[in-house]
Design an enzyme around this catalytic site. Structure first.
Site, PDB file in Angstrom:
ATOM      1  N   ALA A  92       6.827  -2.091  -4.576  1.00  0.00           N
ATOM      2  CA  ALA A  92       6.756  -1.208  -3.416  1.00  0.00           C
ATOM      3  C   ALA A  92       5.599  -0.158  -3.248  1.00  0.00           C
ATOM      4  O   ALA A  92       4.904   0.038  -4.170  1.00  0.00           O
ATOM      5  CB  ALA A  92       8.236  -0.761  -3.282  1.00  0.00           C
ATOM      6  N   HIS A  93       5.869   0.525  -2.351  1.00  0.00           N
ATOM      7  CA  HIS A  93       4.523   1.665  -1.980  1.00  0.00           C
ATOM      8  C   HIS A  93       4.458   2.886  -3.196  1.00  0.00           C
ATOM      9  O   HIS A  93       5.818   3.082  -3.536  1.00  0.00           O
ATOM     10  CB  HIS A  93       4.778   2.324  -0.513  1.00  0.00           C
ATOM     11  CG  HIS A  93       6.182   2.761  -0.199  1.00  0.00           C
ATOM     12  ND1 HIS A  93       6.340   4.090  -0.806  1.00  0.00           N
ATOM     13  CD2 HIS A  93       7.109   2.379   0.418  1.00  0.00           C
ATOM     14  CE1 HIS A  93       7.580   4.549  -0.215  1.00  0.00           C
ATOM     15  NE2 HIS A  93       8.024   3.064   0.484  1.00  0.00           N
ATOM     16  N   ASN A  94       3.671   3.406  -3.463  1.00  0.00           N
ATOM     17  CA  ASN A  94       3.569   4.355  -4.289  1.00  0.00           C
ATOM     18  C   ASN A  94       4.040   4.025  -5.835  1.00  0.00           C
ATOM     19  O   ASN A  94       4.265   4.970  -6.584  1.00  0.00           O
ATOM     20  CB  ASN A  94       4.008   5.598  -3.738  1.00  0.00           C
ATOM     21  CG  ASN A  94       3.259   6.135  -2.600  1.00  0.00           C
ATOM     22  OD1 ASN A  94       3.641   5.912  -1.358  1.00  0.00           O
ATOM     23  ND2 ASN A  94       2.361   6.724  -2.788  1.00  0.00           N
ATOM     24  N   ARG A 115       0.755  -1.240  -0.039  1.00  0.00           N
ATOM     25  CA  ARG A 115       0.056  -0.101  -0.021  1.00  0.00           C
ATOM     26  C   ARG A 115       0.917   1.157  -0.190  1.00  0.00           C
ATOM     27  O   ARG A 115       2.035   1.019   0.456  1.00  0.00           O
ATOM     28  CB  ARG A 115      -0.812   0.053   1.027  1.00  0.00           C
ATOM     29  CG  ARG A 115      -0.475   0.283   2.545  1.00  0.00           C
ATOM     30  CD  ARG A 115      -1.109  -0.300   3.773  1.00  0.00           C
ATOM     31  NE  ARG A 115      -2.358   0.586   3.842  1.00  0.00           N
ATOM     32  CZ  ARG A 115      -3.695  -0.172   3.393  1.00  0.00           C
ATOM     33  NH1 ARG A 115      -3.793  -1.458   3.287  1.00  0.00           N
ATOM     34  NH2 ARG A 115      -4.715   0.365   3.516  1.00  0.00           N
ATOM     35  N   SER A 172       7.818   4.388  -5.296  1.00  0.00           N
ATOM     36  CA  SER A 172       7.697   5.716  -6.002  1.00  0.00           C
ATOM     37  C   SER A 172       8.067   5.535  -7.535  1.00  0.00           C
ATOM     38  O   SER A 172       8.253   6.577  -8.198  1.00  0.00           O
ATOM     39  CB  SER A 172       8.083   6.825  -5.212  1.00  0.00           C
ATOM     40  OG  SER A 172       7.623   6.920  -3.832  1.00  0.00           O
TER      41      SER A 172
END
Length: 348
Positions: free
Chosen positions: A241-243, A220, A261
């Site tokens: 991974a996140h974003n 998330r 990201s």
């Protein structure tokens, strides 16, 4: 489930040559065909097997003309390979459609909303305020967290975990052991060398027609959303991974890791065991070969290999020399000695 040649021909728009009432209940390769199985022949390399196969029904191209007696009933179509592929899809959907209802030993919150033809397997848990569409199949031992949205025609196989706030689009498939929406890897260093966890309060969004392989993890977002765009296909054992954002119709092979990201464009193809650093932008139509390491932004249409990556053609040319480096270095050393000897001779 059993199907007759006539029924299968109706699905495929084919012509039966032989017994229209011949029945099959399983699929097989032509060289391993047995009574009660259905197979196909599209590659002329396998023509000889059609005369010995015990398969009850065989799908063939319309152009196929047998040279001797056959024991198998034929279904003639324009493209046997494509027809068999379509039949596999039909068979898979038929199996899934037979699963309906809520099995014993499940937890289904009272405020959960679900549509028609819903299936929930034993020992699964569905949290509060979950909204589930039509034709959703959730197999045993699954966890669906609070406030999750699952749209229509979704299949979630055994042991998958969907954390709270996740949104799963139409026609998605999530395979066994996959985790959607676990916390992103966010920690801030403290002065004493320990780490403070940064709360991960975003979510994961899978758009329509996404398929996620077994034991893949999609974290998330810290804030906002980790987004897997329409038509993306992820293999087994991938870490997102996140974003991160993955563009439409991009495919990624097993054991690849994408750090936080990073934005990956549409129509990409990423091989197995690729490592992609965080906060990068990967363009559209990019091809990254297996075991490559990406640590820079990538423009549209690039084809890359190596660690760190560089142009695929340059890598292929350079690889010829990589394996000969010891020999090349020895030759260079020998040339240096000869040059020094010549200089010393002149000086003498």
């Amino acid at each position: 489930m059993k199907f007759t040649a006539e029924q299968i021909a109706g699905v495929l728009g084919g012509e039966v040559v032989g017994n229209p009432l011949a029945e099959v209940h399983e699929l097989s390769k032509i060289e391993e065909g047995k009574v009660g199985s259905l197979t196909f022949l599209s590659n002329p390399k396998y023509n000889n097997y059609i005369y010995t196969t015990e398969a009850t029904i065989t799908i063939v191209n319309k152009s196929f003309i047998p040279e001797s007696h056959l024991n198998t009933t034929l279904i003639k179509v324009e493209d046997a390979y494509l027809a068999f592929s379509n039949l596999l899809e039909f068979y898979d959907q038929a199996k899934k459609a037979s699963k309906q209802g809520v099995e014993p030993h499940t937890v289904l919150s009272e405020d959960t909303k679900y549509g028609e033809n819903f299936y929930l397997g034993s020992f699964s848990y569905v949290g509060t305020n979950v909204n589930i569409g039509d034709n959703v199949k959730i197999y045993p031992n699954c966890f669906i967290g609070d406030n999750v949205v699952i749209r229509n025609n979704v299949t979630i196989f055994a042991g998958a975990k969907i954390y709270s706030e996740s949104i799963i689009g139409n026609n998605c498939t999530i395979h066994a052991g996959t985790v959607i929406g676990s916390d992103g890897f966010g920690f801030a260093p403290n002065p004493d060398g320990s780490y403070k966890k940064i709360p991960q309060i975003g979510n994961v969004i899978l758009e329509d027609d996404v398929e996620i392989g077994s034991c893949t993890t999609i974290d998330r977002a810290t804030l906002g959303s980790t987004i897997i765009r329409k038509g993306v296909k992820l293999d087994n054992q991938i870490q997102i991974a996140h974003n991160v954002e993955i563009g439409e119709n991009t495919v990624i092979a097993a054991q690849t890791g994408v750090a936080g990201s990073t934005k990956i464009g549409k129509n990409g193809m990423i091989g197995g065991q690729v490592g992609i650093s965080g906060h990068l932008t990967i363009g559209n139509n990019v091809r990254i070969q297996a075991q490559s390491g990406v640590a820079r932004n990538i423009k549209d249409d690039e084809v890359l290999q190596g660690s760190p990556t560089f142009g695929y053609n340059d890598f292929s040319k350079s690889y010829v020399h990589f394996k000969n480096l010891p020999k090349i270095i020895a030759e260079i050393d020998e040339l240096k000695k000869q040059i020094l000897n010549q200089k010393n001779g002149k000086n003498g």
